[in-house]
Design a protein around this motif. Structure first.
Motif, PDB file in Angstrom:
ATOM      1  N   ARG A   1      12.479 -15.929  -6.337  1.00 38.11           N
ATOM      2  CA  ARG A   1      13.597 -16.508  -6.776  1.00 38.11           C
ATOM      3  C   ARG A   1      14.179 -15.686  -7.784  1.00 38.11           C
ATOM      4  NH1 ARG A   1       9.709 -20.827  -6.837  1.00 38.11           N
ATOM      5  NH2 ARG A   1       9.207 -20.346  -9.141  1.00 38.11           N
ATOM      6  N   ARG A   2      13.676 -14.922  -8.578  1.00 36.33           N
ATOM      7  CA  ARG A   2      14.393 -13.847  -9.224  1.00 36.33           C
ATOM      8  C   ARG A   2      15.126 -12.931  -8.691  1.00 36.33           C
ATOM      9  NH1 ARG A   2      11.515 -10.415 -14.264  1.00 36.33           N
ATOM     10  NH2 ARG A   2      13.553  -9.913 -15.275  1.00 36.33           N
ATOM     11  N   VAL A   3      14.420 -12.481  -7.589  1.00 38.05           N
ATOM     12  CA  VAL A   3      15.173 -11.461  -6.799  1.00 38.05           C
ATOM     13  C   VAL A   3      16.658 -11.933  -6.277  1.00 38.05           C
ATOM     14  CG1 VAL A   3      15.174 -10.099  -4.609  1.00 38.05           C
ATOM     15  CG2 VAL A   3      13.083  -9.903  -6.074  1.00 38.05           C
ATOM     16  N   ALA A   4      16.646 -13.168  -5.877  1.00 35.85           N
ATOM     17  CA  ALA A   4      17.852 -14.018  -5.346  1.00 35.85           C
ATOM     18  C   ALA A   4      18.926 -13.744  -6.544  1.00 35.85           C
ATOM     19  CB  ALA A   4      17.498 -15.222  -4.985  1.00 35.85           C
ATOM     20  N   LYS A   5      18.630 -14.017  -7.777  1.00 34.73           N
ATOM     21  CA  LYS A   5      19.660 -14.047  -8.858  1.00 34.73           C
ATOM     22  C   LYS A   5      20.113 -12.539  -9.305  1.00 34.73           C
ATOM     23  CE  LYS A   5      17.264 -18.155 -10.804  1.00 34.73           C
ATOM     24  NZ  LYS A   5      16.808 -18.515 -11.892  1.00 34.73           N
ATOM     25  N   LEU A   6      19.552 -11.354  -8.779  1.00 28.59           N
ATOM     26  CA  LEU A   6      20.208 -10.134  -9.130  1.00 28.59           C
ATOM     27  C   LEU A   6      21.258  -9.832  -8.428  1.00 28.59           C
ATOM     28  CD1 LEU A   6      16.697  -8.321  -9.089  1.00 28.59           C
ATOM     29  CD2 LEU A   6      17.969  -8.988 -10.974  1.00 28.59           C
ATOM     30  N   ASP A   7      22.098  -9.186  -9.031  1.00 30.31           N
ATOM     31  CA  ASP A   7      23.364  -8.343  -8.479  1.00 30.31           C
ATOM     32  C   ASP A   7      23.345  -7.627  -7.227  1.00 30.31           C
ATOM     33  OD1 ASP A   7      24.712  -9.888 -10.498  1.00 30.31           O
ATOM     34  OD2 ASP A   7      24.784  -8.295 -11.941  1.00 30.31           O
ATOM     35  N   VAL A   8      22.187  -6.987  -7.328  1.00 25.18           N
ATOM     36  CA  VAL A   8      22.100  -6.125  -5.796  1.00 25.18           C
ATOM     37  C   VAL A   8      20.850  -6.526  -5.379  1.00 25.18           C
ATOM     38  CG1 VAL A   8      23.042  -4.011  -7.125  1.00 25.18           C
ATOM     39  CG2 VAL A   8      20.326  -4.566  -7.449  1.00 25.18           C
ATOM     40  N   PRO A   9      20.509  -6.369  -3.872  1.00 27.21           N
ATOM     41  CA  PRO A   9      19.499  -6.800  -3.123  1.00 27.21           C
ATOM     42  C   PRO A   9      18.114  -5.700  -3.534  1.00 27.21           C
ATOM     43  CG  PRO A   9      20.940  -5.530  -1.858  1.00 27.21           C
ATOM     44  CD  PRO A   9      21.669  -5.683  -2.933  1.00 27.21           C
ATOM     45  N   VAL A  10      17.073  -6.495  -3.593  1.00 24.75           N
ATOM     46  CA  VAL A  10      15.772  -5.532  -3.821  1.00 24.75           C
ATOM     47  C   VAL A  10      14.708  -6.293  -3.063  1.00 24.75           C
ATOM     48  CG1 VAL A  10      13.918  -5.472  -5.821  1.00 24.75           C
ATOM     49  CG2 VAL A  10      16.147  -5.694  -6.386  1.00 24.75           C
ATOM     50  N   ARG A  11      13.960  -5.333  -2.398  1.00 22.55           N
ATOM     51  CA  ARG A  11      12.768  -5.528  -1.388  1.00 22.55           C
ATOM     52  C   ARG A  11      11.497  -5.024  -1.804  1.00 22.55           C
ATOM     53  NH1 ARG A  11      16.039  -8.514  -0.602  1.00 22.55           N
ATOM     54  NH2 ARG A  11      17.464  -8.827   1.372  1.00 22.55           N
ATOM     55  N   ILE A  12      10.537  -6.058  -1.994  1.00 21.61           N
ATOM     56  CA  ILE A  12       9.272  -5.538  -2.760  1.00 21.61           C
ATOM     57  C   ILE A  12       8.294  -5.675  -1.579  1.00 21.61           C
ATOM     58  CG2 ILE A  12       7.638  -6.282  -4.303  1.00 21.61           C
ATOM     59  CD1 ILE A  12       9.735  -7.682  -6.229  1.00 21.61           C
ATOM     60  N   ALA A  13       7.516  -4.689  -1.372  1.00 23.50           N
ATOM     61  CA  ALA A  13       6.435  -4.688  -0.679  1.00 23.50           C
ATOM     62  C   ALA A  13       5.167  -4.150  -1.396  1.00 23.50           C
ATOM     63  CB  ALA A  13       6.758  -3.608   0.513  1.00 23.50           C
ATOM     64  N   VAL A  14       4.073  -5.298  -1.182  1.00 22.94           N
ATOM     65  CA  VAL A  14       2.828  -4.731  -1.677  1.00 22.94           C
ATOM     66  C   VAL A  14       1.926  -4.719  -0.602  1.00 22.94           C
ATOM     67  CG1 VAL A  14       0.903  -5.606  -3.570  1.00 22.94           C
ATOM     68  CG2 VAL A  14       3.529  -6.171  -3.721  1.00 22.94           C
ATOM     69  N   VAL A  15       1.358  -3.316  -0.357  1.00 19.55           N
ATOM     70  CA  VAL A  15       0.826  -2.903   0.802  1.00 19.55           C
ATOM     71  C   VAL A  15      -0.268  -1.886   0.194  1.00 19.55           C
ATOM     72  CG1 VAL A  15       2.563  -3.322   2.471  1.00 19.55           C
ATOM     73  CG2 VAL A  15       2.411  -1.115   1.261  1.00 19.55           C
ATOM     74  N   PRO A  16      -1.499  -1.969   0.899  1.00 24.21           N
ATOM     75  CA  PRO A  16      -2.392  -0.833   0.488  1.00 24.21           C
ATOM     76  C   PRO A  16      -1.893   0.559   0.949  1.00 24.21           C
ATOM     77  CG  PRO A  16      -3.380  -2.563   2.164  1.00 24.21           C
ATOM     78  CD  PRO A  16      -2.187  -2.838   1.868  1.00 24.21           C
ATOM     79  N   MET A  17      -1.913   1.563   0.331  1.00 28.83           N
ATOM     80  CA  MET A  17      -1.381   2.950   0.466  1.00 28.83           C
ATOM     81  C   MET A  17      -2.709   3.799   0.596  1.00 28.83           C
ATOM     82  SD  MET A  17       1.836   2.783   0.964  1.00 28.83           S
ATOM     83  CE  MET A  17       2.283   4.455   1.345  1.00 28.83           C
ATOM     84  N   ASP A  18      -2.609   4.673   1.858  1.00 22.10           N
ATOM     85  CA  ASP A  18      -3.738   5.555   1.916  1.00 22.10           C
ATOM     86  C   ASP A  18      -3.452   6.814   2.597  1.00 22.10           C
ATOM     87  OD1 ASP A  18      -6.667   6.560   2.724  1.00 22.10           O
ATOM     88  OD2 ASP A  18      -7.166   4.397   2.196  1.00 22.10           O
ATOM     89  N   THR A  19      -4.183   7.745   2.476  1.00 19.48           N
ATOM     90  CA  THR A  19      -3.921   9.337   3.098  1.00 19.48           C
ATOM     91  C   THR A  19      -4.020   9.070   4.552  1.00 19.48           C
ATOM     92  OG1 THR A  19      -6.035   9.843   2.914  1.00 19.48           O
ATOM     93  CG2 THR A  19      -4.318  10.575   1.023  1.00 19.48           C
TER      94      THR A  19
END
Length: 691
Positions: A315-333
């Motif tokens: 909901r908060r991202v939808a109110k921003l003036d620019v698009p934001v995309r958040i990805a929470v993913v495991p990162m590994d070598t």
């Protein structure tokens, strides 16, 4: 990248082995901890959504491989794990997940997955590096705990995930899992008993190339050089170049083939190679989810955000003036981006094709949050400075929750003034190619050239020692290396009162070169010191000998005896130098230069008087030749003509490498037997074009 993964494998396996040892001493195992719990639920800290997601995947197939590990465990390798799972003899469920997703395993992830799946069997959890493995048996009797412990201690640090699981199955089927676990634990307690590595590292390959170069170059050169020297030492007897060169070449070929057969590894691990589909799978999956919602949390990782938090952020991202995309993913070598969050953000932007601020975060408490602008109209410099510290993760003993850090990111986006369409502040470097990163350099490359140089130098050193040893042996056999009565110098005993010179009948090329170098230096020094005190006629004679010998021996003009001078040239120079030395010692004998040289061995110097010896040579008419006093005395001691002929043939000067009599070789010295010093000087100068 391979070195990073290798260090991580080593450190993680060492930690796992330490924990396993502590568990063993405490009477508990690394696997099967929940076997007695039956269908009881695990601790509440185990992620409910993660366990439910994994149980759903196992319900579809008994082996689930995450798409986040394509570099070491590509999804296309799942059939290989399934094949090993079928060998256990009991229903087996296998999960292969990123290492960051396994932090909850000791708190009951396998138990939670079993509770939701509701099937008895052996449950195995592996990370993408192969260094960590958890097992639990529910409703089946298998020594999973002992097999897991034996696997941890029997495998070296560089074992991959598939090798780890295959070894676990092999121990499980051996019927002696408990004994092997105890023996492995005992071995691990003693320093130096670590298992040998399974694979060749890049450093190993460099050493292999170096060793191959040393052997392939050094051994044949040593054989060739030593063989030729021994042949010369034995007076031309033994194997010659026509045999030694092919033998040396054949040895080099055999060594090269043997090295290629012995060091035949082409990769630094045995991990299955990923396909292009494997490398793209996770990026496509996450991008697909981000099309539905601006905030996506990968269910394969720990549940870092609750459902309520995800909805609030959306909901908060939808109110921003620019698009934001958040990805929470495991990162590994082991993932497609090599553990680089910025590179994964680039991949998401490419898949989505949408200009936005991309936020990539790992679910771990100590992991960083990376903010990358791809086309959003914000001041890039201000945005980067406000979010730079978040990249390095929270510090301290009480890290800030991920939700709070994402709040900070959205606050920074809201405060950042507008600007031109942005681009990454720190453009990411391309990830290593998943196939090429583990390829070893060809054996015959890299350090092999350096090894060949070392091999040649080593062969020269060994050859030098061999030559020195043979030289010592030869000197010992000859009683010191000089002719009877010799004490050095350039005269003849009984001819001017000087000691007899060292003048062997079959001098080697090395002896001629060393003698020419030494006597040229000695005469040059002596003439410089005493030349002005000589009578004019004697000084001229000595100078003619020294100058002519120098012109002949040092035709390159570098004040060193030419390395390519042949035996005849060296012998001629020595004759001139010895004549000059004799005149320098006895200036009153200037007429000596008009005397004939000893016909049998000109190295003996000029003759005295008119002593001659009649010697038929190889069927030719007998002729009288001038000889020195010692040669004449030696030959006159023979009782008959046949003996004298044999003695003459044994005494005549023969030059390397053919061993032919000196007078049968081209050059000024071989033109005619018994020439005078003056004639020799004239012929040398004529040959050199000097007047």
């Amino acid at each position: 990248m391979r070195q990073v993964r290798g260090r991580r494998r080593g450190a993680t396996r060492a930690a796992a082995m330490t924990l396993a040892a502590l568990f063993a001493l405490a009477g508990t195992g690394t696997g099967g901890a929940h076997a007695k719990a039956g269908s009881e639920s695990g601790p509440e800290s185990a992620s409910t959504s993660q366990a439910a997601h994994l149980a759903a995947r196992l319900r579809e197939k008994p082996v689930y491989v995450s798409d986040a590990l394509p570099r070491t465990v590509p999804r296309s390798a799942a059939p290989a794990y399934a094949k090993q799972a079928r060998r256990t003899g009991v229903p087996t469920y296998v999960l292969v997940l990123p290492g960051s997703s396994l932090r909850a395993r000791d708190e009951g992830l396998l138990a939670s997955v079993h509770d939701r799946l509701g099937k008895r069997g052996l449950y195995v959890l592996l990370d993408g590096s192969g260094t960590s493995m958890a097992t639990a048996a529910y409703g089946v009797e298998v020594p999973a705990e002992d097999a897991g412990r034996a696997t941890q201690f029997e495998l070296p640090y560089d074992a991959g995930p598939l090798e780890t699981f295959s070894h676990f199955v092999e121990v499980l089927r051996s019927g002696d899992a408990a004994g092997r676990a105890e023996a492995a634990l005992d071995r691990s307690s003693t320093a130096g008993n670590e298992p040998d590595p399974l694979h060749t590292t890049r450093t190993d390959r460099e050493n292999q190339s170096l060793l191959s170069g040393v052997l392939i170059a050094g051994v044949p050169l040593l054989l060739l050089g030593t063989g030729l020297y021994v042949r010369r030492w034995r007076g031309g007897r033994g194997l010659g170049a026509l045999v030694l060169v092919p033998v040396a070449a054949g040895t080099a070929v055999l060594l090269a083939v043997g090295a290629a057969w012995t060091f035949d590894d082409t990769r630094s691990d045995s991990d299955p190679l990923p396909t292009a589909r494997d490398m793209a799978a996770r990026g496509e999956r996450v991008a697909h989810e981000l099309k539905r919602t601006p905030v996506y949390v990968d269910p394969e990782g720990e549940e870092a955000l609750s459902r309520g938090e995800r909805e609030a952020f959306a909901r908060r991202v939808a109110k921003l003036d620019v698009p934001v995309r958040i990805a929470v993913v495991p990162m590994d070598t082991e993932d497609e981006s090599g553990g680089d969050e910025d590179l994964f953000a680039q991949r998401l932007h490419k898949e989505l094709g949408e200009d936005a601020v991309y936020v990539v975060a790992s679910p771990g408490e100590s992991d960083g949050v990376h903010v990358v602008n791809y086309g959003a109209k914000l001041d890039d410099d201000r945005l980067y400075k406000q979010t730079e510290d978040l990249r390095y993760g929270p510090g301290g003993e009480d890290p800030e929750p991920l939700g709070d850090r994402l709040d900070t990111v959205l606050d920074a986006v809201a405060r950042t003034p507008a600007g031109p369409p942005g681009e990454p502040y720190l453009p990411p470097s391309p990830a290593d190619d998943p196939v090429e990163e583990d390829e070893l350099e060809p054996l015959f490359s890299g350090d092999m050239a350096g090894g060949a140089v070392l091999g040649a130098a080593g062969a020269a050193g060994v050859f030098g020692l061999t030559a020195a040893g043979l030289g010592i042996a030869r000197r010992a056999a000859r009683g010191g290396g000089a002719r009877p009565g010799a004490t050095g110098g350039g005269g003849r005993g009984g001819q001017g009162g000087a000691a007899a010179p060292d003048a062997p009948a079959r001098p080697s090329l090395g002896w001629l070169r060393r003698t020419a170098r030494r006597e040229l230096d000695e005469l040059g020094t002596a003439f410089g010191e005493r030349g002005d005190a000589l009578p004019e006629a004697s000084r001229t004679r000595v100078w003619d000998c020294l100058d002519t010998a120098t012109l002949l021996l040092d035709q390159e003009g570098d004040s060193v005896v030419d390395m390519d001078a042949d035996a005849a040239t060296l012998a001629t120079g020595i004759v001139l130098l010895r004549a000059g030395s004799a005149l320098l010692r006895d200036p009153g004998e200037a007429h000596r230069a008009r005397r004939h040289l000893c016909a049998l061995n000109p190295l003996h110097g000029p003759t005295t008087g008119t002593r001659t010896f009649t010697w038929p040579v190889e069927g030719a008419r007998a002729s009288s030749y001038p000889v020195c006093e010692e040669c004449r005395a030696t030959l006159q001691g023979a009782r008959n003509t046949t003996a004298r002929d044999g003695g003459a043939r044994a005494t005549v000067l023969r030059l390397a490498p053919s061993g032919e009599p000196y007078d049968q070789l081209p050059g000024p010295l071989g033109a005619r037997r018994g020439i005078t010093i003056d004639q020799l000087i004239s012929r040398v100068r004529e040959q050199l074009g000097v007047h």
